[in-house]
Design an enzyme around this catalytic site. Structure first.
Site, PDB file in Angstrom:
ATOM      1  N   CYS A 113       0.873  -1.297   0.093  1.00  0.00           N
ATOM      2  CA  CYS A 113       0.158  -0.024   0.121  1.00  0.00           C
ATOM      3  C   CYS A 113       0.742   1.286   0.000  1.00  0.00           C
ATOM      4  O   CYS A 113       0.299   2.294  -0.339  1.00  0.00           O
ATOM      5  CB  CYS A 113      -1.019  -0.119   1.316  1.00  0.00           C
ATOM      6  SG  CYS A 113      -2.102  -1.247   0.889  1.00  0.00           S
ATOM      7  N   HIS A 254      -3.431   7.080   2.073  1.00  0.00           N
ATOM      8  CA  HIS A 254      -4.046   5.588   1.628  1.00  0.00           C
ATOM      9  C   HIS A 254      -5.253   5.391   2.208  1.00  0.00           C
ATOM     10  O   HIS A 254      -5.655   5.323   3.472  1.00  0.00           O
ATOM     11  CB  HIS A 254      -2.671   4.700   2.001  1.00  0.00           C
ATOM     12  CG  HIS A 254      -3.271   3.392   1.729  1.00  0.00           C
ATOM     13  ND1 HIS A 254      -3.817   2.932   0.539  1.00  0.00           N
ATOM     14  CD2 HIS A 254      -3.519   1.986   2.517  1.00  0.00           C
ATOM     15  CE1 HIS A 254      -3.942   1.544   0.618  1.00  0.00           C
ATOM     16  NE2 HIS A 254      -3.767   1.088   1.811  1.00  0.00           N
ATOM     17  N   ASN A 284     -10.111  -0.556  -0.733  1.00  0.00           N
ATOM     18  CA  ASN A 284      -8.733  -0.483  -0.962  1.00  0.00           C
ATOM     19  C   ASN A 284      -8.200  -1.113  -2.152  1.00  0.00           C
ATOM     20  O   ASN A 284      -8.196  -2.205  -2.395  1.00  0.00           O
ATOM     21  CB  ASN A 284      -8.111  -1.262   0.504  1.00  0.00           C
ATOM     22  CG  ASN A 284      -6.573  -1.018   0.336  1.00  0.00           C
ATOM     23  OD1 ASN A 284      -5.971  -0.732  -0.445  1.00  0.00           O
ATOM     24  ND2 ASN A 284      -6.089  -1.729   1.821  1.00  0.00           N
TER      25      ASN A 284
HETATM   26  O1  UT7 Z   1      -3.991  -1.521   3.230  1.00  0.00           O
HETATM   27  C1  UT7 Z   1      -3.228  -2.508   3.917  1.00  0.00           C
HETATM   28  C2  UT7 Z   1      -3.317  -2.516   5.312  1.00  0.00           C
HETATM   29  N1  UT7 Z   1      -4.778  -3.150   5.843  1.00  0.00           N
HETATM   30  C3  UT7 Z   1      -5.335  -2.443   6.634  1.00  0.00           C
HETATM   31  O2  UT7 Z   1      -4.955  -1.294   6.766  1.00  0.00           O
HETATM   32  C4  UT7 Z   1      -6.334  -3.135   7.279  1.00  0.00           C
HETATM   33  C5  UT7 Z   1      -6.431  -3.107   8.712  1.00  0.00           C
HETATM   34  N2  UT7 Z   1      -7.315  -3.708   9.546  1.00  0.00           N
HETATM   35  C6  UT7 Z   1      -8.557  -3.433   9.535  1.00  0.00           C
HETATM   36  O3  UT7 Z   1      -9.113  -2.645   8.741  1.00  0.00           O
HETATM   37  C7  UT7 Z   1      -9.717  -3.874  10.340  1.00  0.00           C
HETATM   38  O4  UT7 Z   1      -8.816  -4.916  11.375  1.00  0.00           O
HETATM   39  C8  UT7 Z   1     -10.709  -4.991   9.609  1.00  0.00           C
HETATM   40  C9  UT7 Z   1     -11.738  -4.315   8.884  1.00  0.00           C
HETATM   41  C10 UT7 Z   1     -10.037  -6.080   8.649  1.00  0.00           C
HETATM   42  C11 UT7 Z   1     -11.386  -5.833  10.501  1.00  0.00           C
HETATM   43  O5  UT7 Z   1     -12.143  -5.016  11.578  1.00  0.00           O
HETATM   44  P1  UT7 Z   1     -11.909  -4.992  13.277  1.00  0.00           P
HETATM   45  O6  UT7 Z   1     -12.591  -4.153  13.784  1.00  0.00           O
HETATM   46  O7  UT7 Z   1     -10.520  -5.064  13.563  1.00  0.00           O
HETATM   47  O8  UT7 Z   1     -12.570  -6.528  13.401  1.00  0.00           O
HETATM   48  P2  UT7 Z   1     -11.919  -8.121  14.085  1.00  0.00           P
HETATM   49  O9  UT7 Z   1     -11.062  -8.628  12.954  1.00  0.00           O
HETATM   50  O10 UT7 Z   1     -11.396  -7.506  15.116  1.00  0.00           O
HETATM   51  O11 UT7 Z   1     -13.346  -8.654  14.144  1.00  0.00           O
HETATM   52  C12 UT7 Z   1     -14.364  -8.464  14.816  1.00  0.00           C
HETATM   53  C13 UT7 Z   1     -15.366  -9.414  14.779  1.00  0.00           C
HETATM   54  C14 UT7 Z   1     -14.999 -10.984  14.698  1.00  0.00           C
HETATM   55  O12 UT7 Z   1     -15.904 -11.787  15.213  1.00  0.00           O
HETATM   56  P3  UT7 Z   1     -15.892 -12.195  16.784  1.00  0.00           P
HETATM   57  O13 UT7 Z   1     -14.473 -13.096  17.023  1.00  0.00           O
HETATM   58  O14 UT7 Z   1     -15.901 -10.939  17.586  1.00  0.00           O
HETATM   59  O15 UT7 Z   1     -17.200 -13.191  16.871  1.00  0.00           O
HETATM   60  C15 UT7 Z   1     -14.705 -11.445  13.365  1.00  0.00           C
HETATM   61  O16 UT7 Z   1     -14.977 -12.962  13.058  1.00  0.00           O
HETATM   62  O17 UT7 Z   1     -16.036  -9.235  13.318  1.00  0.00           O
HETATM   63  C16 UT7 Z   1     -16.072 -10.373  12.627  1.00  0.00           C
HETATM   64  N3  UT7 Z   1     -15.923 -10.239  11.125  1.00  0.00           N
HETATM   65  C17 UT7 Z   1     -16.928  -9.911  10.413  1.00  0.00           C
HETATM   66  N4  UT7 Z   1     -18.351  -9.732  10.688  1.00  0.00           N
HETATM   67  C18 UT7 Z   1     -19.161  -9.377   9.541  1.00  0.00           C
HETATM   68  C19 UT7 Z   1     -14.699 -10.116  10.362  1.00  0.00           C
HETATM   69  N5  UT7 Z   1     -15.017  -9.646   9.230  1.00  0.00           N
HETATM   70  C20 UT7 Z   1     -16.447  -9.537   9.197  1.00  0.00           C
HETATM   71  C21 UT7 Z   1     -17.255  -9.172   8.231  1.00  0.00           C
HETATM   72  N6  UT7 Z   1     -18.797  -9.248   8.324  1.00  0.00           N
HETATM   73  N7  UT7 Z   1     -16.881  -9.124   6.779  1.00  0.00           N
END
Ligand code: UT7
Length: 329
Positions: A113, A254, A284
């Site tokens: 990125c 970004h 992204n």
């Molecule tokens: O450009 C490259 C760099 N990449 C980034 O900058 C990405 C950085 N990370 C992020 O943007 C975020 O971490 C994500 C958007 C990928 C995830 O958001 P989060 O708030 O960190 O969620 P999480 O991974 O902590 O997941 C929270 C919950 C989990 O469920 P449990 O374990 O709490 O039951 C996940 O399984 O949300 C669940 N989850 C979803 N639920 C509905 C993960 N993806 C989804 C989804 N829909 N698409």
């Protein structure tokens, strides 16, 4: 040393749109979750026969035609991408051939990125050194080719697109690049990667079965690093250049997650009017986010000649960067 300025910008996204409601029927997710956690509403997806060089060529043509420049006038073409058409030859060669540029060199730059930002500043240095007059920097990615559309944690995030900026020499000290700070930190390499297909884990039936040719991400690790480092590198650059946040017309970050952008802006003390966010429409797009966001800011009349613009990015690697420019057209 002479300066380097951006003289043209061109973008291209494939026409097909994949919105959050369509993703609801593909994986266990909801429009609300995606919007709240990322800010994304829709992303553009290339048709199966379209590759990264196709997107790159379209963006390059828009930039060159905006400047009224023939491809043969270019000295170098840099293609910033993690999704090259092939590992080799370089996508830059494919783009050069399709554009019909002659007596030009170039290469691909892989920094996830941050790749566009690294390419842009490298182009500026090539120009500032006096060895190059006109360098075309293209950020292009077809992320849909390396995304597992059964993995809800990653498939909602990414889209396809391309953006190109033309960098040329200037003798006017009041326009163009001011300074940049870039840093890489390989200790975070496992947090975001495509594990197979390189020399460490070559392609095999097993790597395909194990889905190792897709993006694997530890979302929270990347999120925390991005929030901390995007702010740090941007504020270090402002301090080094003696600029205050009130002098910044626009932060063009970004576009990975709206919450990362908002946290960075808040920590820097920037108002919402000073920050460009267009992640809702594109997701992204990795190498293309910064040119796409800059293009939209220009379209909306938010960026004009003489404005101070701060670019910032964090990506896989980890890679980190910030770059300060005086907008020049
Ligand atoms: O450009 C490259 C760099 N990449 C980034 O900058 C990405 C950085 N990370 C992020 O943007 C975020 O971490 C994500 C958007 C990928 C995830 O958001 P989060 O708030 O960190 O969620 P999480 O991974 O902590 O997941 C929270 C919950 C989990 O469920 P449990 O374990 O709490 O039951 C996940 O399984 O949300 C669940 N989850 C979803 N639920 C509905 C993960 N993806 C989804 C989804 N829909 N698409």
């Amino acid at each position: 040393m002479r300066g380097a300025k951006i003289t043209a910008l061109g973008c291209y996204v494939p026409p097909k749109v994949l919105n959050n409601f369509e993703l609801e029927s593909m994986v266990d997710t909801t429009n609300e979750w995606i919007l709240e956690r990322t800010g994304i509403r829709e992303r553009h997806i290339a048709e199966p026969e379209v590759a990264t060089s196709d997107l790159a060529v379209e963006a390059a043509r828009v930039a060159l035609s905006e400047r009224g420049m023939d491809p043969s006038e270019l000295d170098a073409i840099l293609v910033c991408t993690v999704t090259p058409d092939m590992l080799f030859p370089a996508t830059a060669c494919l783009v050069q051939n399709r554009l019909g540029a002659r007596e030009v060199w170039g290469f691909d730059l892989i920094a996830a990125c941050c790749s566009f930002l690294y390419g842009l500043d490298l182009a500026a240095d090539l120009v500032r050194s006096g060895s190059h007059q006109r360098v075309l920097v293209i950020g292009a990615d077809t992320m849909s080719r390396i995304i597992d559309y059964s993995d809800r944690a990653t498939c909602i995030l990414f889209g396809d697109g391309a953006g190109a900026m033309l960098v040329e020499a200037t003798d006017d000290p009041n326009e163009g690049i001011i300074d940049y700070i870039h840093e890489i930190d390989g200790s975070g390499g496992d947090s975001l990667k495509m594990p197979a297909g390189g020399s460490r884990i070559p392609a095999s039936h097993k790597t395909v079965d194990d889905k190792l040719h897709f993006v694997h991400q530890e979302g929270q690790q990347v999120f925390k690093f991005a929030v901390r480092r995007m702010h740090e590198v941007a504020s270090n650059l402002l301090e080094r250049t003696g600029k205050s946040t009130s002098e910044i017309k626009l932060l063009v970050p970004h576009q990975a997650n709206m919450r990362i952008i908002n946290a960075t802006a808040e920590r820097l003390g920037l108002s919402p009017e000073q920050v460009v966010i267009n992640i809702q429409h594109y997701g992204n797009t990795t190498g293309a986010t910064i040119p796409l966001a800059t293009r939209d800011a220009i379209r909306d009349g938010r960026l004009q000649k003489g404005d101070l613009v701060l670019f910032a990015a964090v990506g896989a690697g980890f890679t980190t960067g910030a770059s300060l420019w005086r907008w020049s057209y």
